[in-house]
Design a protein around this motif. Structure first.
Motif, short mmCIF file in Angstrom:
data_model
loop_
_atom_site.label_atom_id
_atom_site.label_comp_id
_atom_site.label_asym_id
_atom_site.label_seq_id
_atom_site.Cartn_x
_atom_site.Cartn_y
_atom_site.Cartn_z
N HIS A 103 0.70 -1.09 -0.16
CA HIS A 103 0.19 -0.12 -0.12
C HIS A 103 0.80 1.29 0.12
CE1 HIS A 103 -2.97 2.72 1.12
NE2 HIS A 103 -4.03 1.96 0.92
N PRO A 104 0.76 1.97 -0.82
CA PRO A 104 1.52 3.38 -1.07
C PRO A 104 1.39 4.24 0.13
CG PRO A 104 -0.50 3.70 -2.26
CD PRO A 104 -0.52 2.23 -2.03
N ALA A 105 0.48 4.13 1.12
CA ALA A 105 0.62 5.03 2.38
C ALA A 105 1.51 3.93 3.45
CB ALA A 105 -0.83 5.17 2.98
N THR A 106 2.02 3.08 3.24
CA THR A 106 2.66 2.14 4.37
C THR A 106 3.76 3.30 4.96
OG1 THR A 106 2.12 0.22 3.40
CG2 THR A 106 3.97 0.31 4.86
N LYS A 107 4.45 3.78 4.20
CA LYS A 107 5.96 4.40 4.81
C LYS A 107 5.27 5.78 5.24
CE LYS A 107 9.00 2.26 1.63
NZ LYS A 107 10.11 2.47 0.54
N VAL A 108 4.41 6.31 4.79
CA VAL A 108 3.96 7.61 5.32
C VAL A 108 3.18 7.41 7.02
CG1 VAL A 108 2.19 9.42 5.25
CG2 VAL A 108 3.41 9.08 3.18
N PHE A 109 2.54 6.34 6.94
CA PHE A 109 1.97 6.11 8.40
C PHE A 109 2.99 5.77 9.18
CE2 PHE A 109 -2.02 6.38 6.47
CZ PHE A 109 -2.95 6.21 7.18
N GLN A 110 3.88 5.11 8.99
CA GLN A 110 5.29 4.52 9.66
C GLN A 110 5.90 5.81 10.10
OE1 GLN A 110 8.20 1.48 8.86
NE2 GLN A 110 9.50 3.11 8.70
N ALA A 111 6.04 6.74 9.12
CA ALA A 111 7.00 8.27 9.57
C ALA A 111 5.83 8.88 10.73
CB ALA A 111 7.03 8.72 8.49
N LEU A 112 4.82 8.93 10.45
CA LEU A 112 3.74 9.45 11.35
C LEU A 112 3.92 9.08 12.68
CD1 LEU A 112 0.63 10.33 8.88
CD2 LEU A 112 2.36 12.07 9.94
N ARG A 113 3.83 7.72 12.75
CA ARG A 113 3.77 7.11 14.16
C ARG A 113 5.09 7.30 14.91
NH1 ARG A 113 5.51 1.68 13.21
NH2 ARG A 113 7.23 2.14 14.42
N ILE A 114 6.35 7.43 14.11
CA ILE A 114 7.46 7.63 14.77
C ILE A 114 7.62 8.91 15.19
CG2 ILE A 114 10.01 7.77 14.27
CD1 ILE A 114 9.92 5.41 12.12
N GLU A 115 7.04 9.92 14.65
CA GLU A 115 7.13 11.44 14.91
C GLU A 115 6.27 11.55 16.10
OE1 GLU A 115 8.20 14.94 15.33
OE2 GLU A 115 9.14 13.73 13.87
N VAL A 116 4.92 10.90 16.01
CA VAL A 116 4.12 11.18 17.24
C VAL A 116 4.53 10.75 18.40
CG1 VAL A 116 1.53 10.38 18.05
CG2 VAL A 116 1.97 11.30 15.57
N ASN A 117 5.15 9.75 18.67
CA ASN A 117 5.56 9.10 19.71
C ASN A 117 6.95 9.28 19.98
OD1 ASN A 117 3.00 7.56 20.41
ND2 ASN A 117 3.46 6.88 18.22
N ASP A 118 7.75 9.96 19.18
CA ASP A 118 9.03 10.25 19.30
C ASP A 118 9.92 9.14 19.54
OD1 ASP A 118 11.35 11.88 19.57
OD2 ASP A 118 11.15 12.27 21.84
N GLU A 119 9.67 8.27 18.75
CA GLU A 119 10.38 6.90 19.07
C GLU A 119 11.95 6.92 18.77
OE1 GLU A 119 8.27 3.54 16.72
OE2 GLU A 119 6.36 4.74 16.50
N LEU A 120 12.44 7.69 17.93
CA LEU A 120 13.94 7.30 17.71
C LEU A 120 14.59 8.33 18.96
CD1 LEU A 120 14.12 7.65 14.04
CD2 LEU A 120 14.39 5.94 15.57
N GLY A 121 13.81 9.52 19.38
CA GLY A 121 14.45 10.29 20.65
C GLY A 121 14.18 9.59 21.64
N SER A 122 13.21 8.75 21.74
CA SER A 122 12.92 7.86 23.19
C SER A 122 14.17 6.63 23.36
CB SER A 122 11.89 7.11 22.99
OG SER A 122 10.53 8.20 23.23
N LEU A 123 14.54 6.24 21.95
CA LEU A 123 15.52 5.31 21.99
C LEU A 123 16.93 5.79 22.49
CD1 LEU A 123 16.45 2.37 21.67
CD2 LEU A 123 16.71 3.01 18.97
N ARG A 124 17.11 6.95 21.83
CA ARG A 124 18.42 7.68 22.13
C ARG A 124 18.48 8.05 23.50
NH1 ARG A 124 22.94 7.11 21.46
NH2 ARG A 124 22.44 7.12 19.05
N ARG A 125 17.50 8.59 24.26
CA ARG A 125 17.51 8.86 25.53
C ARG A 125 17.69 7.57 26.46
NH1 ARG A 125 11.88 11.64 25.89
NH2 ARG A 125 12.35 11.54 28.55
N LEU A 126 16.99 6.55 26.04
CA LEU A 126 17.28 5.28 26.76
C LEU A 126 18.73 4.75 26.52
CD1 LEU A 126 16.45 2.74 28.42
CD2 LEU A 126 15.97 1.46 26.23
N LEU A 127 19.33 4.76 25.42
CA LEU A 127 20.79 4.42 25.43
C LEU A 127 21.89 5.42 26.18
CD1 LEU A 127 20.80 3.65 21.66
CD2 LEU A 127 20.42 2.02 23.34
N ASP A 128 21.33 6.71 26.04
CA ASP A 128 22.43 7.63 26.91
C ASP A 128 22.25 7.53 28.19
OD1 ASP A 128 22.98 8.79 24.48
OD2 ASP A 128 21.57 10.38 24.39
#
Length: 324
Positions: free
Chosen positions: A214-239
């Protein structure tokens, strides 16, 4: 040990009534083994969810602090794990804040931290959570009520440049600019409110390719990551991992896409190097971040049997480090 208590999500019942299936736990045995769960160990499950990983760690005799920002997860796991008494300690919040959450409980360091990243099957399959473009639901995508923004807020208020950026960076969407431009144009007439409204618009703009993704797959993934600050949360945990873990404590991270896995891989590789070197230096120097040793040089992946039973485990990878 309470070996007789261990059951899967689909088998669990409490108070004479069976709880509905919550989530198929991924890399269960591999991750719990890596955590070295056992009597006397104090562990953190940073993504409690339905309690699958926590359940097995408790069953092996450990005390487990279960962290999750989703009230539904705490309600479910609280019932499921009630038989373990005070050895199960629920903590409401983001795993990125595990250090402060533990400090409020008087816990300075623990023997292991496990996180199973991404959205759970329970959240993804719930129409009202708005994670899936296959089901009609509000454009929400929050993993918990503490998240300050929703997907609807992003698509209806962010400018074209920022939309294109997250679609490209978090979704690897090649048509990021085209989709961002389309969204900005369309929202001027009718604001985006539902998942199917956004997905249908993207599919109209970019028809499905031969792989039928589905052409919306990657857009939905990107929105979910941004809404929940998933990469920022992971970085804070690692730090904060070096401060949370006692010597010999294990950090176990299950990730599902390359952005997360790359971050964990680079973190463990850097923090496991006694010395670092640069071309402009006359000789290597001690690494001030040398705090871990890599337990898994290569990531652990789901077995063929697990993938056959749970196709969503196909992309899961587990990396493990040990605090020195």
């Amino acid at each position: 040990m309470n070996s007789g208590l261990l059951r899967s999500e689909s088998e669990f019942s409490a108070g004479g009534g069976a709880l509905p299936h919550y989530h198929e736990t991924v890399l269960l045995h591999e991750s719990v083994t890596a955590m070295q769960a056992g009597a006397g160990k104090v562990l953190v499950d940073g993504t409690l969810g339905g309690g699958g990983h926590t359940h097995m760690m408790l069953d092996k005799g450990a005390t487990v602090f279960g962290v999750d920002r989703d009230p539904e997860a705490h309600a479910y796991a609280g019932q499921r794990l009630s038989a373990y008494g005070e050895r199960f300690q629920p903590l409401v919040g983001n795993f990125a804040d595990a250090h402060s959450l533990l400090a409020h409980k008087g816990i300075e360091q623990v023997d292991g931290v496990l996180v199973d990243l991404g959205v759970s099957s329970r959240q993804f399959d719930c129409d009202a959570r708005g994670f899936s473009f296959r089901k009609e639901g509000p454009l929400d995508m929050r993993m918990g009520p503490s998240s300050p923004i929703t997907a609807a807020h992003i698509v209806n208020t962010w400018d074209e440049v920022e939309l294109a950026r997250i679609f490209w960076e978090y979704g690897d969407e090649r048509a990021s600019r085209k989709i961002a431009r389309y969204i900005v144009e369309q929202r001027q007439n009718v604001p985006y409110e539902t998942t199917t409204q956004l997905a249908a618009g993207i599919e109209k703009l970019i028809p499905r390719g031969p792989k039928k993704i589905h052409p919306a797959t990657k857009v939905f993934q990107a929105l979910r990551i941004e809404v929940n600050d998933e990469l920022g949360s992971l970085r804070r945990l690692l730090d904060s991992a070096k401060d949370i873990l006692a010597p010999g404590g294990r950090l176990c991270v299950i990730s599902f896409h390359s952005l997360e896995d790359r971050m964990v891989k680079r973190f463990l590789r850097h923090t496991s190097m006694p010395e670092i070197d640069r071309p402009e230096w006359p000789e290597p120097r001690p690494n001030p971040d040398y705090t871990f040793r890599q337990i898994t040089r290569k990531p652990i992946k789901a077995t063929q049997e697990e993938v056959a039973r749970n196709p969503r485990s196909r992309s899961a990878v587990l990396r493990v480090g040990e605090r020195i």
